[in-house]
Design a protein around this motif. Sequence first.
Motif, short mmCIF file in Angstrom:
data_model
loop_
_atom_site.label_atom_id
_atom_site.label_comp_id
_atom_site.label_asym_id
_atom_site.label_seq_id
_atom_site.Cartn_x
_atom_site.Cartn_y
_atom_site.Cartn_z
N MET A 58 0.83 -1.21 0.00
CA MET A 58 0.00 0.00 0.00
C MET A 58 0.86 1.25 0.00
SD MET A 58 -3.20 1.23 2.35
CE MET A 58 -3.91 2.85 1.93
N ILE A 59 0.41 2.23 -0.80
CA ILE A 59 0.99 3.57 -0.83
C ILE A 59 -0.03 4.51 -0.21
CG2 ILE A 59 1.81 5.43 -2.31
CD1 ILE A 59 2.52 3.19 -4.39
N GLY A 60 0.35 5.19 0.87
CA GLY A 60 -0.61 6.05 1.55
C GLY A 60 0.09 7.09 2.41
N GLN A 61 -0.71 7.99 2.99
CA GLN A 61 -0.16 9.07 3.80
C GLN A 61 -0.89 9.14 5.14
OE1 GLN A 61 2.03 11.96 0.75
NE2 GLN A 61 0.09 12.75 1.52
N LEU A 62 -0.10 9.38 6.19
CA LEU A 62 -0.59 9.43 7.55
C LEU A 62 -0.17 10.73 8.21
CD1 LEU A 62 0.54 5.83 8.38
CD2 LEU A 62 -1.85 6.55 8.44
N GLY A 63 -0.83 11.08 9.31
CA GLY A 63 -0.45 12.25 10.06
C GLY A 63 0.56 11.93 11.14
N GLU A 64 0.92 12.95 11.87
CA GLU A 64 1.84 12.78 13.00
C GLU A 64 1.00 12.70 14.28
OE1 GLU A 64 6.02 14.79 11.82
OE2 GLU A 64 4.49 16.20 12.48
N ASP A 65 0.42 11.54 14.52
CA ASP A 65 -0.44 11.38 15.69
C ASP A 65 -0.44 9.93 16.13
OD1 ASP A 65 -2.10 10.11 13.78
OD2 ASP A 65 -3.23 11.95 13.43
N ASP A 77 -0.17 -6.51 10.35
CA ASP A 77 -0.71 -7.76 10.90
C ASP A 77 -1.37 -8.60 9.81
OD1 ASP A 77 0.18 -7.11 13.42
OD2 ASP A 77 -1.78 -6.42 14.14
N ALA A 78 -1.84 -7.94 8.75
CA ALA A 78 -2.45 -8.66 7.62
C ALA A 78 -1.43 -8.92 6.50
CB ALA A 78 -3.64 -7.87 7.06
N ARG A 79 -0.16 -8.73 6.80
CA ARG A 79 0.94 -8.98 5.86
C ARG A 79 0.91 -8.04 4.65
NH1 ARG A 79 -1.10 -13.71 7.40
NH2 ARG A 79 -2.20 -14.00 5.43
N VAL A 80 0.44 -6.83 4.88
CA VAL A 80 0.49 -5.79 3.85
C VAL A 80 1.84 -5.07 3.96
CG1 VAL A 80 -0.52 -3.63 3.00
CG2 VAL A 80 -2.01 -5.46 3.87
N GLU A 81 2.52 -4.89 2.82
CA GLU A 81 3.79 -4.16 2.80
C GLU A 81 3.51 -2.68 3.00
OE1 GLU A 81 7.02 -2.96 3.20
OE2 GLU A 81 7.30 -5.02 2.43
N THR A 82 4.10 -2.10 4.05
CA THR A 82 3.81 -0.70 4.42
C THR A 82 5.01 0.23 4.27
OG1 THR A 82 4.30 -1.11 6.75
CG2 THR A 82 2.01 -1.41 6.04
N ARG A 83 6.06 -0.20 3.61
CA ARG A 83 7.26 0.64 3.54
C ARG A 83 7.04 1.90 2.70
NH1 ARG A 83 11.31 -2.93 -0.27
NH2 ARG A 83 10.07 -4.67 0.52
N TYR A 84 5.96 1.93 1.91
CA TYR A 84 5.71 3.08 1.04
C TYR A 84 4.77 4.10 1.68
CZ TYR A 84 7.54 -0.64 -1.83
OH TYR A 84 8.30 -1.68 -2.30
N MET A 85 4.51 3.96 2.96
CA MET A 85 3.70 4.92 3.70
C MET A 85 4.54 6.14 4.06
SD MET A 85 0.74 3.56 3.92
CE MET A 85 -0.13 2.00 4.07
N GLU A 86 3.93 7.31 4.03
CA GLU A 86 4.62 8.54 4.41
C GLU A 86 3.83 9.25 5.51
OE1 GLU A 86 5.37 11.06 1.10
OE2 GLU A 86 6.43 9.53 -0.06
#
Length: 308
Positions: A58-65, A77-86
């Motif tokens: 997944m490619i996505g964006q999150l806040g600082e919280d 936990d669902a084995r989704v690759e999250t290294r492309y999150m910012e």
Amino acid sequence: MIADIVVIGSLNMDMVVRVDRRPEQGETLLGRDFFMSPGGKGANQAYAAGKLGASVAMIGQLGEDLFAGQLLNNLSDARVETRYMEKVQGQSSGVALITIDSEGDNSIIVAPGANFSFTPATIRKYEEVIRQAKILMLQLEIPLECVMEAARIAKAHKVQILLDPAPAQPLPDELLCMVDYIVPNEAEIAQLTGIQVMDEPSAIEASLLLRNKGIGTVVSKLGDQGVVVTDASGSIFIPGMKVDAVDTTAAGDAFAGAFATALVEGRSLKDAAYFANAVGALTVTKPGAQASMPDRQLTESFIKALPR
């Protein structure tokens, strides 16, 4: 290959209140209970595919919280690759405020936060990730210009595109003609075509109009009635699966994630839609978004027990 399925989209923390009925304008109601559950259409679809065993990033964006870490951990936990999150400085993570009535139907207000900090330049940074996918999954909880850019990149590299056109909004023909699979519900297909879809014939009519705009396959979701799948060879109807609905939140996202999973496994359109229908049906039997989604074993056991 980085992942068979790449999802670009939103992540939200869902804040859910159960009510006997939804409030009228200006009315205050007492709810019955409250819980939080990771959600967001993009994250939901990635989670659904990952929990079913697909190779998904997944490619996505999150806040600082505080929500950011919870949302990332749940996908992992669902084995989704999250290294492309910012994480976006100075922004909150997306939040969805959800009421669920006594019939299990929901109303949702989304505060997108960091999800709307996406830019086309953000998307272009991940061209190599998109290029190596078999299917790119897109929704409409990030800016439309970013959805368009992702679709152009996928098209340039002959990666199939699956679009969930939600939340419902008008879409340019330039986007629609790039889409290989679209999975609208009744409200979304009405928004796109002007046709009120209530049953199989009206779904076919609307689907043919979308096909004329260049979409390869239209999967019209009719709630508990079932699904109509329309492509170049014609239309097929898959009846709904009867379950006791507790919470309809994310049922459509579970369907999309399961449909993509089945497609990358090489299943036929009919089999993929049947599998996705089962996953969507199971999802409404439990509360929450990602928390309600079934794994492969539960889904296959459910399908095995169905009359065929």
